[in-house]
Design an enzyme around this catalytic site. Structure first.
Site, PDB file in Angstrom:
ATOM      1  CE  LYS A  51      -1.822   2.955   2.637  1.00 14.48           C
ATOM      2  NZ  LYS A  51      -1.732   4.120   1.754  1.00 14.48           N
TER       3      LYS A  51
ATOM      4  N   GLY B  21       7.027   5.227   7.992  1.00 19.36           N
ATOM      5  CA  GLY B  21       6.227   6.450   7.991  1.00 19.36           C
ATOM      6  C   GLY B  21       6.447   7.222   9.265  1.00 19.36           C
ATOM      7  CB  SER B  22       4.533   9.980  10.703  1.00 14.73           C
ATOM      8  OG  SER B  22       3.252   9.386  10.802  1.00 14.73           O
TER       9      SER B  22
ATOM     10  CD  GLU C  74      -0.315  11.819  14.457  1.00 13.14           C
ATOM     11  OE1 GLU C  74       0.384  12.538  13.709  1.00 13.14           O
ATOM     12  OE2 GLU C  74      -1.521  11.978  14.641  1.00 13.14           O
TER      13      GLU C  74
ATOM     14  N   GLY D 242       2.898   5.242  13.143  1.00 12.86           N
ATOM     15  CA  GLY D 242       3.559   4.001  13.566  1.00 12.86           C
ATOM     16  C   GLY D 242       3.045   3.525  14.923  1.00 12.86           C
TER      17      GLY D 242
ATOM     18  CD  GLU E 288      13.189   0.762   9.312  1.00 15.08           C
ATOM     19  OE1 GLU E 288      13.865   1.765   9.589  1.00 15.08           O
ATOM     20  OE2 GLU E 288      13.567  -0.399   9.525  1.00 15.08           O
TER      21      GLU E 288
ATOM     22  CB  CYS F  67      13.550   9.028   7.722  1.00 19.81           C
ATOM     23  SG  CYS F  67      14.457   7.851   6.706  1.00 19.81           S
TER      24      CYS F  67
ATOM     25  CD  GLU G  96      10.708  13.128  10.665  1.00 21.08           C
ATOM     26  OE1 GLU G  96       9.549  12.770  10.947  1.00 21.08           O
ATOM     27  OE2 GLU G  96      11.520  12.392  10.084  1.00 21.08           O
TER      28      GLU G  96
HETATM   29  P1  NAD Z   1       2.569   8.717   7.339  1.00 25.07           P
HETATM   30  O1  NAD Z   1       2.819   8.025   8.621  1.00 25.07           O
HETATM   31  O2  NAD Z   1       1.598   9.815   7.299  1.00 25.07           O
HETATM   32  O3  NAD Z   1       2.099   7.666   6.223  1.00 25.07           O
HETATM   33  C1  NAD Z   1       2.873   6.527   5.897  1.00 25.07           C
HETATM   34  C2  NAD Z   1       1.963   5.474   5.320  1.00 25.07           C
HETATM   35  O4  NAD Z   1       1.049   5.056   6.323  1.00 25.07           O
HETATM   36  C3  NAD Z   1       1.119   5.942   4.134  1.00 25.07           C
HETATM   37  O5  NAD Z   1       1.026   4.901   3.191  1.00 25.07           O
HETATM   38  C4  NAD Z   1      -0.238   6.176   4.782  1.00 25.07           C
HETATM   39  O6  NAD Z   1      -1.319   6.051   3.880  1.00 25.07           O
HETATM   40  C5  NAD Z   1      -0.267   5.064   5.806  1.00 25.07           C
HETATM   41  N1  NAD Z   1      -1.200   5.245   6.912  1.00 25.07           N
HETATM   42  C6  NAD Z   1      -1.626   6.401   7.467  1.00 25.07           C
HETATM   43  N2  NAD Z   1      -2.508   6.138   8.455  1.00 25.07           N
HETATM   44  C7  NAD Z   1      -2.624   4.790   8.522  1.00 25.07           C
HETATM   45  C8  NAD Z   1      -3.380   3.906   9.344  1.00 25.07           C
HETATM   46  N3  NAD Z   1      -4.198   4.357  10.289  1.00 25.07           N
HETATM   47  N4  NAD Z   1      -3.256   2.582   9.152  1.00 25.07           N
HETATM   48  C9  NAD Z   1      -2.418   2.097   8.202  1.00 25.07           C
HETATM   49  N5  NAD Z   1      -1.699   2.889   7.376  1.00 25.07           N
HETATM   50  C10 NAD Z   1      -1.796   4.217   7.549  1.00 25.07           C
HETATM   51  O7  NAD Z   1       4.019   9.186   6.850  1.00 25.07           O
HETATM   52  P2  NAD Z   1       4.378  10.051   5.568  1.00 25.07           P
HETATM   53  O8  NAD Z   1       3.935  11.434   5.847  1.00 25.07           O
HETATM   54  O9  NAD Z   1       3.899   9.372   4.335  1.00 25.07           O
HETATM   55  O10 NAD Z   1       5.970   9.941   5.548  1.00 25.07           O
HETATM   56  C11 NAD Z   1       6.786  10.775   6.293  1.00 25.07           C
HETATM   57  C12 NAD Z   1       7.291  10.086   7.544  1.00 25.07           C
HETATM   58  O11 NAD Z   1       7.920   8.859   7.189  1.00 25.07           O
HETATM   59  C13 NAD Z   1       8.333  10.889   8.256  1.00 25.07           C
HETATM   60  O12 NAD Z   1       8.092  10.887   9.642  1.00 25.07           O
HETATM   61  C14 NAD Z   1       9.630  10.157   7.943  1.00 25.07           C
HETATM   62  O13 NAD Z   1      10.649  10.342   8.881  1.00 25.07           O
HETATM   63  C15 NAD Z   1       9.160   8.761   7.885  1.00 25.07           C
HETATM   64  N6  NAD Z   1      10.113   7.932   7.116  1.00 25.07           N
HETATM   65  C16 NAD Z   1      10.955   7.076   7.798  1.00 25.07           C
HETATM   66  C17 NAD Z   1      11.893   6.320   7.101  1.00 25.07           C
HETATM   67  C18 NAD Z   1      12.813   5.366   7.819  1.00 25.07           C
HETATM   68  O14 NAD Z   1      13.446   4.554   7.154  1.00 25.07           O
HETATM   69  N7  NAD Z   1      12.941   5.414   9.135  1.00 25.07           N
HETATM   70  C19 NAD Z   1      11.985   6.440   5.725  1.00 25.07           C
HETATM   71  C20 NAD Z   1      11.133   7.311   5.056  1.00 25.07           C
HETATM   72  C21 NAD Z   1      10.200   8.061   5.774  1.00 25.07           C
END
Ligand code: NAD
Length: 501
Positions: free
Chosen positions: A194, A247-248, A250, A252, A269, A303, A403
């Site tokens: 996804k 992802g973020s 929050e 996560g 991550e 990130c 961040e």
């Molecule tokens: P996000 O957490 O908003 O979204 C990430 C993914 O999660 C998207 O596909 C989104 O649709 C999905 N998502 C959102 N709510 C969900 C839920 N309730 N259930 C399941 N899936 C859900 O993050 P973003 O804004 O897309 O990305 C930015 C963040 O990602 C930053 O905090 C960045 O640091 C982090 N990131 C971390 C790494 C790493 O390797 N540590 C790499 C890239 C990005």
């Protein structure tokens, strides 16, 4: 500032325009399908603020269908000869590499990132992950364990955890997807990918290329959709065995809570607020130049961005001057333009968030050494934000602690290693850190003392499919890449055999 304030979009290739004008479909069980509700959502070119195309919005029935397809395909994929599974992953990698030129265009249009950087960084990293993990297919050995009970032979089998939901963010859509698909498929798992709602297109391409490579239907399924609906349905689905999330922080944490109801395996991550540390005894000009790249690469939406630059007081002014001068050289523009070195932010929402941090800093008396505004002129219609350097923030400032995920660098002074270490570690995050020094003792002492999953010494932002990547503290748990990146898709079964009479 020498930012060129024009957006000159060179025409995209025919493959790209054909793809954009096609009707996009989910990939479920090897079949291209519209969402069962017929709902779609739009994806945008953030450099122009214009709609690119629409994709299906997968709802519960589509999630159910994808999980059923992945479950049906799993035993077939698991039992396939490991050498055959490896050959298919290698073929998949070859096809992505073959299509680098137009996939980079699509990814650039969808994310705003410079096409040339995507072709040079994201796609090779994704392809590398597939090739690296293909090698593991034939090496997933268990062990024999000498037990003390008589006449017992005990051995272990390394088995796939089952159906994996790979949920990825918008900043490295194809590359992050491959970091999850590659080890999961090598382990014998089947996958539902996804992508983020902001950047759904390259995932759909991956779904098609996997089928073209000969990967059996249902092994890699792709669902485009929103996090709160499609993503949440995957997290709650009892047929999904593991959530591999990037992802973020929050989201996560929310996923970890939701997934606990069905006791899924979860790896996270998450974000970072990474200290990049320059000691006075290093090659200061080189360090400052790399430090600028460490924050401004992909407009700071990374990130691992080196967003907290901590500098020995003795060379602070030199470093600030060099970073500001590097920022002036950046050319903001459309990602398809060959001379663009920095694209827009992903969306207006992200721009408002980034600008909010900068405005708060201004009000708090923090010096804006350069930048601090959205792009002007032709850039104003896209989500462009100037490379920004903030000086003199104290350790409690939100720009130092949170961040930002934008091209905003704080530069702070330190006086000694003892002063530095607690301040560098004073963060909820622990993803990565950079250390610049010619003193080998200091380098190793700092590397041991800094709480982060990755330390770069006299370099920054180095990645390799063979090297694990993941954070400490609230940057998450579970590595991508390397041996550890594979292990999280495997579970160990113990077999006891009585060979006595
Ligand atoms: P996000 O957490 O908003 O979204 C990430 C993914 O999660 C998207 O596909 C989104 O649709 C999905 N998502 C959102 N709510 C969900 C839920 N309730 N259930 C399941 N899936 C859900 O993050 P973003 O804004 O897309 O990305 C930015 C963040 O990602 C930053 O905090 C960045 O640091 C982090 N990131 C971390 C790494 C790493 O390797 N540590 C790499 C890239 C990005």
């Amino acid at each position: 500032m020498s930012i060129v304030e024009t957006v000159e979009v060179k025409s995209a290739s025919k493959q790209t325009t054909d793809f954009l004008s096609a009707q996009h479909k989910l990939v479920i069980g090897g079949t291209a399908a519209l969402s069962t509700t017929g709902e779609t959502f739009q994806t945008f070119d953030p450099a122009l603020g214009k709609v690119l195309t629409s994709v299906p919005h997968a709802k519960q029935a589509d999630v159910d269908a994808a999980v059923a397809a992945a479950q049906a395909a799993q035993p077939v994929w698991q039992r396939m000869a490991p050498s055959e599974r490896a050959a298919l992953l290698l073929r998949f990698a070859d096809l992505i590499e073959r299509d680098t030129a137009w996939i980079s265009e699509i990814e650039s249009l969808d994310s705003g990132k410079p096409k040339l950087h995507i072709a040079a960084v994201d796609i090779p990293l994704g392809v590398g992950a597939l090739r690296y993990n293909a090698g593991w297919c034939t090496k997933l050995a268990g062990e024999t364990i000498p037990v003390s009970s008589p006449d017992m032979h005990v051995y272990t089998r390394r088995e796939p955890v089952g159906v994996v939901a790979a949920i990825v963010p918008w900043n490295f859509p194809l590359c992050q997807a491959c970091f999850k698909i590659a080890p999961a498929l090598a382990a014998g798992c089947t996958v539902i990918l996804k992508p983020a709602e902001q950047t759904p297109l390259s995932a759909l391409i991956l779904g098609k290329l996997a089928l073209e490579a000969g990967i059996p239907p249902g092994v890699l399924n792709v669902l485009t959709g929103e996090g709160a609906t499609t993503g949440q349905a995957l997290v709650e689905h009892p047929g999904v065995a593991k959530i591999s999330f990037t992802g973020s922080e929050e989201v996560g944490k929310h996923i970890a809570r939701s997934a606990s109801k069905t006791l899924k395996h979860v790896s996270l991550e998450l974000g970072g607020k990474n200290p990049n540390i320059i000691f006075a005894d290093c090659d200061v000009e080189a360090a400052a130049s790399v430090a600028a790249g460490a924050i401004f690469f992909y407009s700071g939406q990374v990130c691992s961005a080196g967003s907290r630059l901590m500098v020995d007081a003795a060379v602070y002014d030199r470093v600030v001057d060099r970073v500001v001068s590097e920022a002036k050289q950046l050319k903001l523009g459309h990602g398809l333009n060959a001379d663009t070195t920095m694209g827009p932010l992903i969306s207006e929402d992200q721009l408002a968030r980034v600008n909010g941090f900068v405005e708060q800093s201004r009000k708090g008396g923090i010096e804006v050494a350069i930048g601090g505004n959205r792009g002007k002129g032709d850039l104003a219609s896209g989500s462009f934000y100037e490379p920004t350097v903030l000086c003199g923030a104290d350790d409690s400032a939100s720009v130092v602690r949170e961040e930002i995920f934008g091209p905003v660098l704080t530069i702070q002074k330190f006086n000694s290693l003892d002063d530095l270490v607690p301040r560098a570690n004073n963060s909820n995050f622990g993803l990565a850190a950079g250390i610049w020094t010619r003193d080998i003792s200091k380098a190793h002492a700092a590397a041991a003392a800094i709480q982060a999953g990755t330390i770069w010494i006299n370099t920054y932002n180095q990645f390799d499919a063979a090297v694990g990547w993941g954070g400490f503290k609230q940057s998450g748990y579970g590595k991508d890449n390397g041996r550890e990146g594979l292990d999280k898709y495997l579970q160990t079964k113990t077999v006891w055999v009585n060979y006595g009479s």
